[in-house]
Design an enzyme around this catalytic site. Sequence first.
Site, PDB file in Angstrom:
ATOM      1  N   ASP A  13       0.868  -1.172   0.000  1.00 35.37           N
ATOM      2  CA  ASP A  13       0.000   0.000   0.000  1.00 35.37           C
ATOM      3  C   ASP A  13       0.906   1.224   0.000  1.00 35.37           C
ATOM      4  O   ASP A  13       1.500   1.571   1.024  1.00 35.37           O
ATOM      5  CB  ASP A  13      -0.903  -0.013   1.234  1.00 35.37           C
ATOM      6  CG  ASP A  13      -1.828   1.205   1.290  1.00 35.37           C
ATOM      7  OD1 ASP A  13      -1.698   2.108   0.426  1.00 35.37           O
ATOM      8  OD2 ASP A  13      -2.668   1.264   2.209  1.00 35.37           O
ATOM      9  N   ASN A  40       4.928   2.331 -11.142  1.00 37.02           N
ATOM     10  CA  ASN A  40       3.824   2.588 -12.061  1.00 37.02           C
ATOM     11  C   ASN A  40       2.487   2.820 -11.373  1.00 37.02           C
ATOM     12  O   ASN A  40       1.524   3.260 -12.013  1.00 37.02           O
ATOM     13  CB  ASN A  40       3.685   1.402 -13.024  1.00 37.02           C
ATOM     14  CG  ASN A  40       2.649   1.619 -14.082  1.00 37.02           C
ATOM     15  OD1 ASN A  40       2.717   2.583 -14.831  1.00 37.02           O
ATOM     16  ND2 ASN A  40       1.651   0.752 -14.137  1.00 37.02           N
ATOM     17  N   SER A  96       5.310   8.988 -15.215  1.00 35.95           N
ATOM     18  CA  SER A  96       4.843  10.363 -15.068  1.00 35.95           C
ATOM     19  C   SER A  96       3.576  10.530 -15.911  1.00 35.95           C
ATOM     20  O   SER A  96       2.774   9.611 -16.025  1.00 35.95           O
ATOM     21  CB  SER A  96       5.953  11.338 -15.482  1.00 35.95           C
ATOM     22  OG  SER A  96       5.521  12.673 -15.338  1.00 35.95           O
ATOM     23  N   TYR A 126      -2.412  16.624  -8.697  1.00 37.89           N
ATOM     24  CA  TYR A 126      -1.977  15.496  -9.533  1.00 37.89           C
ATOM     25  C   TYR A 126      -0.851  15.921 -10.470  1.00 37.89           C
ATOM     26  O   TYR A 126       0.170  15.227 -10.587  1.00 37.89           O
ATOM     27  CB  TYR A 126      -3.153  14.948 -10.336  1.00 37.89           C
ATOM     28  CG  TYR A 126      -2.765  13.806 -11.249  1.00 37.89           C
ATOM     29  CD1 TYR A 126      -2.474  12.551 -10.719  1.00 37.89           C
ATOM     30  CD2 TYR A 126      -2.682  13.972 -12.626  1.00 37.89           C
ATOM     31  CE1 TYR A 126      -2.104  11.487 -11.543  1.00 37.89           C
ATOM     32  CE2 TYR A 126      -2.315  12.924 -13.461  1.00 37.89           C
ATOM     33  CZ  TYR A 126      -2.022  11.688 -12.915  1.00 37.89           C
ATOM     34  OH  TYR A 126      -1.652  10.649 -13.731  1.00 37.89           O
ATOM     35  N   LYS A 130       3.078  14.405 -10.698  1.00 42.26           N
ATOM     36  CA  LYS A 130       3.658  13.828 -11.907  1.00 42.26           C
ATOM     37  C   LYS A 130       4.947  14.548 -12.310  1.00 42.26           C
ATOM     38  O   LYS A 130       5.867  13.914 -12.863  1.00 42.26           O
ATOM     39  CB  LYS A 130       2.640  13.851 -13.041  1.00 42.26           C
ATOM     40  CG  LYS A 130       1.430  12.956 -12.816  1.00 42.26           C
ATOM     41  CD  LYS A 130       1.789  11.477 -12.888  1.00 42.26           C
ATOM     42  CE  LYS A 130       1.969  10.793 -11.581  1.00 42.26           C
ATOM     43  NZ  LYS A 130       2.328   9.364 -11.722  1.00 42.26           N
TER      44      LYS A 130
END
Length: 244
Positions: A13, A40, A96, A126, A130
């Site tokens: 997790d 990923n 990314s 978000y 990234k």
Amino acid sequence: METGKEGILLELDLSDLKSVKAAAEEFQTKETMLHMLFNNAGIMAPPMDQITAQGYDLQFGTNVLGHFYFTKLLIPTLLNTVQVSPDWKPRIVHTSSVVSSLASPLDFHTFKDGPARRDNAPRWLYKQSKLANIMVSNELARRFGEQGIISASVNPGNIRTELRRFMSPTVENILGYLTLHSVQLGALTQLWVGTSDEGASMNGKYLIPWARYGRPNPVALDEMANNELWRWLDEQVDKHSRSE
């Protein structure tokens, strides 16, 4: 393609540093080498009341901090792989997104829950996570490239996956029809880095769909900014380790 091998699942997790440490330790009881690590996993635009077990923004904690900690714990295994398999350079592939190019310089005040974080929209957070993925990849490449570890970051493309589960169904249906691609295409660029002979020369590179070299957000090329982020992440995981 059939390999004749059996996959072994790890319970992990990424939004809980305790779980991250346990997963890394379990892996190291089973294996002494690690040839490819694909960072990923991720989450996009969840409700703002969702945070990690340690109180970090859920997107930054999962997409960045969790991966960072997992990778850091596995660095000794990756370095051992360099020694044992001199003909193979282990690869770390950081996923990314195209939206990383829209992110501003990082706001460290938003990494943990608080007023600064809640003043920003989930989609902004978000984008920031990234961008941070590329920055971590580049800093890891700088620190460990000469020791034989390859670190590269990837924009996998706009892919139809469960990552988009928090988007409205109407928006998702429109975007899905117009812009999204298959999971198979999403894996292509990552596999190019992780499995090809050419991947051995991709340290510090940023890859884009489909299996091409790209240029990241200029913020990710700032070595001072990358080092600052690395040190902050290191402080967080060290703090967690001392508290256990």
